[in-house]
Scaffold this motif. Sequence first.
Motif, mmCIF file in Angstrom:
data_model
loop_
_atom_site.group_PDB
_atom_site.id
_atom_site.type_symbol
_atom_site.label_atom_id
_atom_site.label_comp_id
_atom_site.label_asym_id
_atom_site.label_seq_id
_atom_site.Cartn_x
_atom_site.Cartn_y
_atom_site.Cartn_z
ATOM 1 N N VAL A 316 0.838 -1.209 0.000
ATOM 2 C CA VAL A 316 0.000 0.000 0.000
ATOM 3 C C VAL A 316 0.868 1.253 0.000
ATOM 4 C CG1 VAL A 316 -1.666 1.344 1.334
ATOM 5 C CG2 VAL A 316 -1.961 -1.132 1.099
ATOM 6 N N LEU A 317 1.878 1.303 0.885
ATOM 7 C CA LEU A 317 2.743 2.483 0.948
ATOM 8 C C LEU A 317 3.487 2.702 -0.366
ATOM 9 C CD1 LEU A 317 4.243 2.072 4.552
ATOM 10 C CD2 LEU A 317 2.388 3.579 3.813
ATOM 11 N N ALA A 318 3.978 1.627 -0.955
ATOM 12 C CA ALA A 318 4.710 1.746 -2.217
ATOM 13 C C ALA A 318 3.801 2.226 -3.339
ATOM 14 C CB ALA A 318 5.341 0.399 -2.585
ATOM 15 N N THR A 319 2.538 1.802 -3.315
ATOM 16 C CA THR A 319 1.601 2.244 -4.352
ATOM 17 C C THR A 319 1.335 3.737 -4.237
ATOM 18 O OG1 THR A 319 0.587 0.051 -4.400
ATOM 19 C CG2 THR A 319 -0.660 1.855 -5.390
ATOM 20 N N PHE A 320 1.236 4.261 -3.003
ATOM 21 C CA PHE A 320 1.120 5.706 -2.813
ATOM 22 C C PHE A 320 2.311 6.426 -3.458
ATOM 23 C CE2 PHE A 320 -1.930 5.080 0.777
ATOM 24 C CZ PHE A 320 -2.872 6.010 0.362
ATOM 25 N N VAL A 321 3.502 5.892 -3.199
ATOM 26 C CA VAL A 321 4.707 6.493 -3.784
ATOM 27 C C VAL A 321 4.664 6.395 -5.308
ATOM 28 C CG1 VAL A 321 7.226 6.319 -3.946
ATOM 29 C CG2 VAL A 321 6.100 6.016 -1.735
ATOM 30 N N GLY A 322 4.223 5.248 -5.813
ATOM 31 C CA GLY A 322 4.132 5.058 -7.252
ATOM 32 C C GLY A 322 3.183 6.043 -7.910
#
Length: 482
Positions: A316-322
């Motif tokens: 989830v956190l990485a998708t926000f960054v993406g």
Amino acid sequence: MGTPVTSLHGGTAGREPGNHKWALRTATITATLGGLLFGYDTGVINGALPYMQEDLGLTPLTEGLVTSSLLFGAAFGALFGGRLADRHGRRRMLMVLALIFLAGTMGCTFAPSTEVMIAARFILGLAVGGASVTVPVYLAEVSPSNRRGRIVTQNELMIVTGQLLAFIFNAYLGNSFGESHSIWRWMLVIATLPAVALWIGMNYMPESPRWLASMGSFGETLSVLNRIRSQAEARREFEEVKAMAVEDYKSKMGSWKDLGIPWLRRIVFVGLGLAVIQQITGVNSIMYYGTQILSQSGFGREAALTANIANGVISVLATFVGIWLLGKVGRRRMLITGQVGTTTALLLIGLFSLILPEGTARGFVILGLTVTFLAFQQGAISPVTWLMLSEIFPLKIRGLGMGASAFLLWIVNFLIGFGFPQLLAAIGISNTFFVFAVLGVAAIAFAAKYVPETKDKSLEDLEHYFKNVAGSKAPTTEAQLS
């Protein structure tokens, strides 16, 4: 033209300023419930499987079949879902998919045997595959070009959020009621709630303006654009959409015969390649079998269920960054960087699984590497893949191209989901991840040679671009697309 009348598909003239932003946001959130279901239904098996093994008496073979039957169904859901969405509309297709999600979930929840579970998971897979193509296309077609990247990738955020919720519910139910009979059924039935919400919500959402235009319904097209754009934006975009739709409407709906045209054939080739390289990283071996991987690495069953939440959180956190990066960095550069990162993590997982003795220390090292892997996968590869698949195909073959690409994606996913338990038993965890690392090198080479840049181009601009450039036999580089 008279004042548009409020309807399921349209908007109202004289609305309050800013209402179009709320309408677009509501349509985005409602449609991405399909992504939430996609994520939950693919992630819940991760924690439910160990308990199913006891209740249903699963072997490594039937374990693979239960996991991968959803993926096999998803391949056909993706293949036919795109064509049905082309024929009947994106909105109506999402409503049908909500009912299939509901029926499949109930079938899995009350399955009395392995055979019924496999059949119900196949049905559920039809909905997952259909959502995997219909939701991104719907979002791409209702989005303004300058916000399309962020809006479409919100579906990827909902997918990983669904997986995280599955991991959290699995851990809570497993640790609190693990000794109860058939606790896995409670893990599965939770998915009925977003399925009902999707069906109700899509009743009130607008249809895709580009699909309406492709059907010649220009009045409804402008009405929808007035609902989800400012008046100036709606008029400007309507003229652009209408011009392209008239051009495509003169010919019949796209078919496989259109692949005789070199520029269309090249686009489909790139789409199919994107689908394959997103899956051969082995991401879903972690998303489906993460609990078992962590158990083999040194954690106990309940501890592995809890540790596996870290995989969901980082996704989830990485998708926000993406999503943030998509507004700053080119799609192609993100994709290649993600492939390099995942391949490196896979190589290290294989290496440390080989040299470290089994125990808690090795478990934490492997967990750290799976988290690193998912940071690159979910922060770069997955959002870019679904976004590019939703935007590279011209309107005439958008459903066909998206469906074919997603079909191949799910077939590769199925092969990995079915084969992973057997591969793990046959050659061990380290050699299994070495295989994925080799495939990752091939994925990097494909992306560098064939994948174009699509950032900051309208769907109509992309169609004109590929007509003029993509028919070339020379590899497309980022510089050519600048």
